[in-house]
Design an enzyme around this catalytic site. Structure first.
Site, PDB file in Angstrom:
ATOM      1  N   HIS A 213      -6.797 -41.409   4.048  1.00 61.03           N
ATOM      2  CA  HIS A 213      -7.806 -41.317   2.994  1.00 61.03           C
ATOM      3  C   HIS A 213      -7.427 -42.240   1.836  1.00 61.03           C
ATOM      4  O   HIS A 213      -6.249 -42.396   1.513  1.00 61.03           O
ATOM      5  CB  HIS A 213      -8.003 -39.875   2.518  1.00 61.03           C
ATOM      6  CG  HIS A 213      -6.806 -39.228   1.895  1.00 61.03           C
ATOM      7  ND1 HIS A 213      -6.447 -39.446   0.581  1.00 61.03           N
ATOM      8  CD2 HIS A 213      -5.891 -38.358   2.391  1.00 61.03           C
ATOM      9  CE1 HIS A 213      -5.363 -38.725   0.297  1.00 61.03           C
ATOM     10  NE2 HIS A 213      -5.004 -38.067   1.373  1.00 61.03           N
TER      11      HIS A 213
ATOM     12  N   ASP B 190      -8.690 -41.974  -1.377  1.00 62.87           N
ATOM     13  CA  ASP B 190      -8.741 -41.381  -2.711  1.00 62.87           C
ATOM     14  C   ASP B 190      -7.417 -40.738  -3.083  1.00 62.87           C
ATOM     15  O   ASP B 190      -6.602 -40.373  -2.221  1.00 62.87           O
ATOM     16  CB  ASP B 190      -9.889 -40.375  -2.832  1.00 62.87           C
ATOM     17  CG  ASP B 190      -9.761 -39.198  -1.878  1.00 62.87           C
ATOM     18  OD1 ASP B 190      -9.410 -39.418  -0.706  1.00 62.87           O
ATOM     19  OD2 ASP B 190     -10.005 -38.047  -2.309  1.00 62.87           O
TER      20      ASP B 190
ATOM     21  N   ASP C 146       0.944 -40.190  -1.025  1.00 68.21           N
ATOM     22  CA  ASP C 146      -0.288 -39.523  -0.548  1.00 68.21           C
ATOM     23  C   ASP C 146      -1.509 -40.380  -0.840  1.00 68.21           C
ATOM     24  O   ASP C 146      -2.185 -40.160  -1.836  1.00 68.21           O
ATOM     25  CB  ASP C 146      -0.406 -38.163  -1.241  1.00 68.21           C
ATOM     26  CG  ASP C 146      -1.527 -37.309  -0.719  1.00 68.21           C
ATOM     27  OD1 ASP C 146      -2.049 -37.620   0.357  1.00 68.21           O
ATOM     28  OD2 ASP C 146      -1.891 -36.333  -1.403  1.00 68.21           O
TER      29      ASP C 146
ATOM     30  N   GLU D 117     -11.194 -37.070   0.336  1.00 60.59           N
ATOM     31  CA  GLU D 117     -10.380 -36.073   1.048  1.00 60.59           C
ATOM     32  C   GLU D 117      -9.815 -35.048   0.082  1.00 60.59           C
ATOM     33  O   GLU D 117      -9.737 -33.854   0.396  1.00 60.59           O
ATOM     34  CB  GLU D 117      -9.248 -36.782   1.804  1.00 60.59           C
ATOM     35  CG  GLU D 117      -8.441 -35.880   2.734  1.00 60.59           C
ATOM     36  CD  GLU D 117      -7.263 -35.171   2.066  1.00 60.59           C
ATOM     37  OE1 GLU D 117      -6.669 -34.280   2.696  1.00 60.59           O
ATOM     38  OE2 GLU D 117      -6.925 -35.503   0.897  1.00 60.59           O
ATOM     39  N   GLU D 118      -9.422 -35.517  -1.101  1.00 56.67           N
ATOM     40  CA  GLU D 118      -8.728 -34.647  -2.048  1.00 56.67           C
ATOM     41  C   GLU D 118      -9.621 -33.562  -2.644  1.00 56.67           C
ATOM     42  O   GLU D 118      -9.125 -32.644  -3.289  1.00 56.67           O
ATOM     43  CB  GLU D 118      -8.116 -35.486  -3.178  1.00 56.67           C
ATOM     44  CG  GLU D 118      -7.013 -36.451  -2.743  1.00 56.67           C
ATOM     45  CD  GLU D 118      -5.727 -35.756  -2.338  1.00 56.67           C
ATOM     46  OE1 GLU D 118      -5.713 -34.508  -2.292  1.00 56.67           O
ATOM     47  OE2 GLU D 118      -4.738 -36.450  -2.065  1.00 56.67           O
TER      48      GLU D 118
ATOM     49  N   GLU E 101      -0.695 -38.485   6.695  1.00 56.50           N
ATOM     50  CA  GLU E 101      -0.287 -37.710   5.517  1.00 56.50           C
ATOM     51  C   GLU E 101       1.241 -37.656   5.459  1.00 56.50           C
ATOM     52  O   GLU E 101       1.917 -37.748   6.491  1.00 56.50           O
ATOM     53  CB  GLU E 101      -0.853 -36.292   5.580  1.00 56.50           C
ATOM     54  CG  GLU E 101      -2.361 -36.202   5.442  1.00 56.50           C
ATOM     55  CD  GLU E 101      -2.841 -36.273   4.005  1.00 56.50           C
ATOM     56  OE1 GLU E 101      -2.011 -36.483   3.096  1.00 56.50           O
ATOM     57  OE2 GLU E 101      -4.066 -36.125   3.797  1.00 56.50           O
TER      58      GLU E 101
ATOM     59  N   HIS F  13       0.895 -35.620  -5.700  1.00 59.84           N
ATOM     60  CA  HIS F  13       0.136 -34.989  -6.778  1.00 59.84           C
ATOM     61  C   HIS F  13       0.954 -34.817  -8.058  1.00 59.84           C
ATOM     62  O   HIS F  13       0.433 -34.284  -9.041  1.00 59.84           O
ATOM     63  CB  HIS F  13      -0.428 -33.636  -6.347  1.00 59.84           C
ATOM     64  CG  HIS F  13      -1.387 -33.708  -5.203  1.00 59.84           C
ATOM     65  ND1 HIS F  13      -2.205 -32.650  -4.850  1.00 59.84           N
ATOM     66  CD2 HIS F  13      -1.681 -34.687  -4.312  1.00 59.84           C
ATOM     67  CE1 HIS F  13      -2.943 -32.983  -3.805  1.00 59.84           C
ATOM     68  NE2 HIS F  13      -2.636 -34.232  -3.458  1.00 59.84           N
TER      69      HIS F  13
END
Length: 383
Positions: free
Chosen positions: A70, A72, A102, A134-135, A162, A356
């Protein structure tokens, strides 16, 4: 390694926070693929502000492998970074920047491997799939999944990059996020029994969620392959009330269910809806007939549990040079691929422990190890 690092620096420079467009990054990738004459297609959202990318290297008339990631990233708002989150910074063997772990590190390695894939040549295709949003609930990839479901032949397997420190992962829980809106009847707090206190009824429902969560810990429902080994339920947001001397007419709360792949989160949620319908609404409507309790879905994605004895798992074990399969607590787009008959595993560079967070990073060693993993993939698929 230098190619992966250069590509990662470029990918990090694009602010693809989920609230933003990812089109500049996608344009960068399409320009890169065009250099190698790799065919691709874009699947846009309705507003044409974001796009999935699907590219194919090698023969297109047989099953292949999807390398999925992903584009984003999560916001940096309110986080205290010691480096510019959108500029790749190296310190002590680590590469810092939002999305390094990520999961732009994986995407960079996949793009860096393109010349090697093309030179192999390949006996089956390698597909590159890049998604958006995705997030915020695995939203963007669904239009890409819909397109893949129509195609013949479908890919043999999907490898989602991931961050797992390159350990092959066969499973994760599914997730259902819900909102419950409770509507009662307001009145002066001095005459509280004449009103229907939406906060109190919401609190009753939240307490019931706690009871449901405790029941899910029953040993007969557990699966030791997961941590925690049971499905979980938790309330994350509660909002209601106007003033201390007004019986609140409205209250809502948001909650999530993270269910083992063998359990249906909607069946778990149905327990709460039945409790509301059978136990609470009659009491509420006895005071005010217009009272209501409404449930709405915010987001969801299915769980994943791929058989470690499957052809897909054994092929990934060969590529990763490891059959030490495990599961993860976080969710991915994997269950969506699996749901249309594409067996899926997860394996990518970096650690979810860094994802994150401020000063997110990936180690240079992990990036190099991912390059080597993709070299093994090339050798495995060489014609």
């Amino acid at each position: 390694m230098s190619r992966s690092r250069e590509l990662l620096a470029s990918l990090i420079s694009f602010d693809t926070t989920s609230r933003e467009s990812n089109l500049k990054l996608i344009e960068f990738v399409t320009d890169y693929l065009t250099q190698f004459k790799v065919p691709y297609e874009l699947i846009f959202n309705d507003e044409k502000s974001k796009a999935n990318l699907f590219a194919t290297l090698g023969p297109s008339d047989c099953q292949g492998i999807v390398l999925s990631g992903h584009t984003d990233v999560v916001p940096v708002d309110g986080q205290h970074w010691s480096t510019d989150p959108f500029q790749l910074t190296e310190k002590e063997g680590r590469l810092y920047g939002r999305g390094t772990a990520d999961m732009k590190g994986y995407i960079a390695c996949v793009l860096a491997a393109v010349p090697g894939f093309l030179a192999a040549p390949l006996r089956m295709p390698i597909h590159i799939a890049l998604s958006y949003d995705e997030e915020i609930g695995c939203l963007g990839v669904r239009s890409l999944i819909n397109e893949l479901e129509k195609r013949t032949p479908k890919p043999q397997l999907c490898l989602i990059g991931e961050p797992t420190t390159l350990q092959p992962v066969v499973g994760h829980k599914g997730k259902l996020s819900m909102r419950c809106d409770v509507h009662g009847a307001a009145c002066h707090s001095a005459y509280a029994p004449e009103g229907v206190n939406a906060i109190e009824y919401a609190a009753d429902l939240i307490t019931q969620l706690g009871r449901i969560a405790r029941d899910l810990r029953d040993a007969r429902l557990c699966d030791a392959r997961f941590d925690p080994p049971f499905s979980t339920v938790q309330t994350g947001i509660v909002h209601g009330g106007e003033a201390i001397n007004i019986v609140p007419a409205d209250c809502y709360f948001d909650y999530e269910i993270r269910a083992l792949p063998t359990q249906d989160p909607r069946e778990i949620n149905q327990q709460l809806e039945q409790y509301a319908e059978q136990r609470l609404l009659p009491n509420m409507r006895a005071v005010n007939a217009a009272s209501s309790i409404n449930f709405s879905e915010l987001s969801s994605y299915p769980g994943l549990l791929t058989d470690t004895r499957s052809v897909a798992a054994q092929l990934i074990a060969q590529i990763c040079q490891s059959d030490d399969f495990t599961t993860v607590a976080f969710g991915t787009e994997g269950g969506l691929y699996d749901a249309i008959g594409i067996p899926t595993l997860i394996c990518g560079p970096g650690s979810i422990e860094q994802a994150h967070k401020p000063d997110e990073y990936i180690s240079i060693q992990q990036l190099a190890d991912c390059d080597r993993m993709l070299e093994h993939l090339t050798l495995t698929l060489r014609a």
